[in-house]
Write an enzyme that holds these catalytic residues in place. Structure first.
Site, mmCIF file in Angstrom:
data_model
loop_
_atom_site.group_PDB
_atom_site.id
_atom_site.type_symbol
_atom_site.label_atom_id
_atom_site.label_comp_id
_atom_site.label_asym_id
_atom_site.label_seq_id
_atom_site.Cartn_x
_atom_site.Cartn_y
_atom_site.Cartn_z
ATOM 1 N N ASP A 105 51.695 46.432 24.728
ATOM 2 C CA ASP A 105 51.637 45.037 25.169
ATOM 3 C C ASP A 105 52.353 44.175 24.136
ATOM 4 O OD1 ASP A 105 50.183 45.213 27.516
ATOM 5 O OD2 ASP A 105 48.262 45.160 26.492
ATOM 6 N N ASP A 124 37.860 82.381 5.605
ATOM 7 C CA ASP A 124 37.411 81.305 6.488
ATOM 8 C C ASP A 124 36.591 80.269 5.729
ATOM 9 O OD1 ASP A 124 38.613 82.449 8.606
ATOM 10 O OD2 ASP A 124 36.815 83.413 9.397
#
Length: 809
Positions: free
Chosen positions: A304, A660
């Site tokens: 806009d 991990d």
């Protein structure tokens, strides 16, 4: 009026009760319908229907089967965390429709059988005559059959804050507020057929899968396929070699657990959550977790103009006076705006003029007013002077004001406005208009017996504009350097839009198109030309969805801004819907991100943040998968060479916890690369061909180094336990140095990766030198020479990465 009444088969007396009943059956109630929601338990369980989640559950079962309860518990915790987050996100998305339902007024004033009464708005039907008064909400979409100085606030629907003047035959929309005047209207649509109803239908559609979700899903399929093939191969090889079936099964299952990056969802969630938190500090509230990364893939921003690229504050920036004092007098008194604590209450243009003229210290009692309307394009007020005479003050569209002027006030000298002077004034108006200024003309006269708005005396012009935000131009330039197209979409005039777009660098060599021209284009022609359009002017909010859909057909990742109810469908349809902090709740609920400060620069910062997050996701995925590949190749290689397996099941699971664990988590929070906003958006997979090649080569380096050292220890007469301990430790050090390989080339260096590597190394020392852990992992103490060999061989992973950085781009 009669045409409207006949079109909807009604009369000025309204419908009779029997006809109302009949139309209720035909059109239904004036309500927003909501899809019957899935039971919460089904919504929760549906989060488990995912390849990667399924793979993790299998890995957890396998870990539990070989007695590793801790690893199984960690995996299941990661699964549960991800499913809960997914459940919360989907549950929150339901609130958009609830917000829409909350907009609808509960009662309406209606005329039926020539009697006026108040009824529940849900009982309205097509053809009802509704009475609209100042302060009320419009209960359904309707056409005006009578209007007296009616103005509406349609900002909830359109996002435009300016009052909208309405005349007979105009449409008023459900949820609009009546600011002034009164009217009668015929209801034309109810419930889901109203504009808000249509929006509700679109808002209830399911969200599209984000780019990251697609990429993670694809990665899950690849990893699951690799894990299954490797497990079967290892099981067959070991069984063929005569290894007992139970031990073979445990090794194969352990390898499967090691082959799957169980930490991926947890690290992914942590990285995205930290990214959300960081963006929130920069005034960007990300509502949906996976949308954090989608921002980094953005290729087009549809923004806009008003309030996002500009200040949303009309400001007087140019003047032309023939009498400054009189112009300021008119600007101050012929004005209905109020300034309270520097905030404008009322029309923004009036407010800007009032601010500009407020220092003029003079006030006269207002005794009359001719309000602004869309036909006259001017307003007039009448004031009582100290001598008892009345003065008429007018302001409005400059050409119209000029046409009504007979005189000109040259600093107190009143002269006839001749054609030559008028021509010069028209040239000045054209000159100011060419700069995209909203030009207002000013005039007055002492009231006489003639029409109040005739024979006026001209005093001057003021030029107003909503100025661009100071950092907007730089932000647009950053987007262009980052390969992101910026498109301006505005409801404002073409000239104004072009001037602002050119100033900001949005409009360069592209096209400008109006909403009316867009409607005339077929879908095929529009698809051909959409990539060349840089500015859309006089666009209605409902046209935004067509713009989004067409851009997405060209494989763009589209960010769309909006703040009104009417923007909700486009926000929902966009890859990234961006609502404004002062926008309506419906727009916020339909969006993925809320800009608290309504600033375009915040979108650019969020995109930079999204790119950083995606880089970090690629970083830890590459790290984890290369370690997986290394472990697989090491075990397959030793099996083919008739060597004992270098890792036992407990060690394989330990490798999984280490890889991990801290290093992967720390890679997820690395700083941004120096060139992050100087490269095109990411469109490929998480693991590109070049990344896969690097992963394979890194895995080979780890496997060859580990197998060679393991074989050397075995053939040198070392015990199997010591050889396995050295091979196991070497592989861990490989992992830790490989984590360092993933470090970002950032100006803001993160110290956390070093901390993660240090923690993992300390944990490895514990299982090498603490007797109780030696028994659990079947390890033994190793000496200084062994450590020298381990460090020297493991450092080859750093050399390999340096070579690949030069050779593989």
């Amino acid at each position: 009026m009669s045409d409207i009444l006949s079109e909807y088969d009604t009369s000025l007396n309204g419908l009779d009760n029997r006809e109302v009943q009949k139309r209720h059956e035909e059109y239904g109630l004036n309500e927003i319908e909501e899809k019957k929601p899935e039971p919460l338990i089904i919504l929760f369980l549906s989060q488990f229907v995912d390849i990667l989640i399924g793979l993790l559950i299998v890995a957890a079962i396998a870990a539990f089967a070989i007695g590793d309860v801790i690893d199984a518990g960690v995996i299941l915790l990661a699964v549960l965390l991800n499913t809960i987050i997914g459940f919360i996100q989907e549950y929150r998305s339901r609130r958009a429709v609830e917000s829409l339902k909350g907009l609808i007024t509960k009662t309406a004033i209606v005329k039926r059988e020539n009697e006026i009464s108040e009824i529940e708005s849900k009982d309205l039907t097509v053809g009802d005559i509704v009475i609209l008064e100042e302060g009320c909400k419009v209960p359904a979409d309707a056409k005006l059959i009578e209007a007296n100085y009616l103005s509406c606030d349609e900002s909830n629907l359109t996002g435009e804050s300016e009052a909208v003047k309405k005349d007979v035959d105009d449409t008023v929309y459900m949820d609009s507020n009546i600011l002034s005047g009164h009217a009668q209207a015929v209801v034309t649509s109810v419930g889901m057929k109203t504009e808000i109803g249509k929006i509700a239908k679109i808002v209830q559609e399911e969200d599209e899968e984000t780019p990251l979700a697609k990429r993670v899903g694809k990665l899950g399929k690849i990893l699951s396929a690799i894990a299954i093939v490797v497990c079967i191969a290892i099981f067959a090889l070991e069984l063929f070699k005569g290894v007992p079936i139970v031990e073979t099964f445990m090794t194969a299952v352990s390898l499967a657990v090691a082959a799957i990056p169980e930490g991926l969802p947890a690290v992914l969630t942590l990285t995205l959550a930290l990214g959300m938190n960081e963006m929130a500090k920069s005034n960007a509230i990300v509502r949906k977790l996976l949308s954090v990364e989608t921002l980094g893939s953005c290729t087009v921003i549809c923004s806009d103009k008003t309030g996002t690229l500009t200040e949303n504050k009309m400001t007087v920036v140019e003047n032309f006076y023939t009498n400054k004092d009189k112009t300021h007098l008119i600007g101050k008194l012929c004005n209905n705006a109020i300034i309270n604590d520097d905030k404008i209450i009322g029309d923004q243009t009036d407010g800007a003029i009032l601010k500009y003229c407020k220092d003029y210290d003079c006030s006269y009692e207002r005794v009359g007013e001719i309000p602004l309307d869309s036909n006259r394009k001017m307003m007039t007020t009448i004031h009582r002077l100290d001598d008892g005479k009345d003065i008429v003050l007018s302001k409005g569209a400059p050409e119209i004001i000029l046409d009504l002027c007979k005189y000109i006030d040259n600093d107190g000298s009143i002269e006839i406005l001749d054609s030559q002077t008028k021509e010069k004034l028209l040239e000045k108006i054209g000159e100011m208009s060419a700069k995209a200024l909203r030009v207002i003309g000013f005039a007055y006269k002492i009231r006489d017996k003639n029409d109040d708005e005739s024979d006026l005396t001209f005093t001057g012009l003021l030029g107003l504009i909503d100025p661009p935000k100071k950092d907007a131009k730089k932000a647009v330039e950053e987007c262009i350097n980052a390969g992101i197209d910026v498109i301006m979409i505005t409801g404002d005039h073409e000239k104004t839009a072009c001037a602002i777009a050119k100033h900001l660098g949005i409009l360069t060599d592209g096209k400008v198109i109006t909403g009316a021209e867009l409607d005339q284009l077929s879908d095929e022609r529009y698809l051909e030309s959409v990539k060349d359009i840089q500015v859309y002017a006089r666009v209605k909010p409902e046209q935004k969805m067509r713009i989004v859909e067409t851009l997405k057909q060209l494989d763009n990742i589209v960010a769309m801004t909006g703040d009104g109810v009417n923007d909700a469908p486009a926000l929902k349809k966009a890859s990234i819907g961006v609502s404004m902090g002062d926008g309506c709740d419906v727009a916020k609920e339909a969006s993925d991100m809320i800009l608290q400060n309504n600033d375009f620069t915040t979108i650019v910062k969020a995109i930079e943040g999204g790119r950083k997050i995606y880089d970090n996701i690629k970083r830890f995925v590459k790290y984890q998968v290369s370690t997986n590949v290394g472990a697989i190749l090491t075990i397959v290689g030793t099996s083919l060479l008739n060597l004992p397996l270098p890792f036992n099941p407990a060690q394989l699971l330990w490798l999984n916890i280490v890889m991990d664990g801290p290093p992967a988590q720390m890679l997820g929070i690395e700083g941004a690369e120096k060139d992050i906003m100087k490269r095109p958006p990411e469109k490929g997979d998480i693991l590109t061909k070049n990344t896969l090649l690097q992963i394979l080569l890194l895995g080979l380096v780890m496997a060859i180094g580990t197998i060679c050292v393991f074989a050397y220890e075995i053939y040198s007469g070392a015990s199997t336990t010591k050889a396995m301990t050295i091979a196991f430790t070497l592989f861990v050090v490989y992992q830790l140095l490989n984590a360092y390989n993933g470090k970002a080339n950032s100006e803001k260096s993160s110290k956390y990766l070093y901390l993660g590597i240090a923690i993992s190394f300390m944990l490895q020392l514990l299982i090498l030198y603490i007797p109780q852990l030696q028994i659990l992992f079947r390890t033994t103490s190793i000496g200084l020479v062994d450590w020298i060999i381990i460090i020297l061989v493991a450092s080859t992973i750093l050399i390999a990465q340096k070579i690949m950085n030069r050779v593989i781009k």
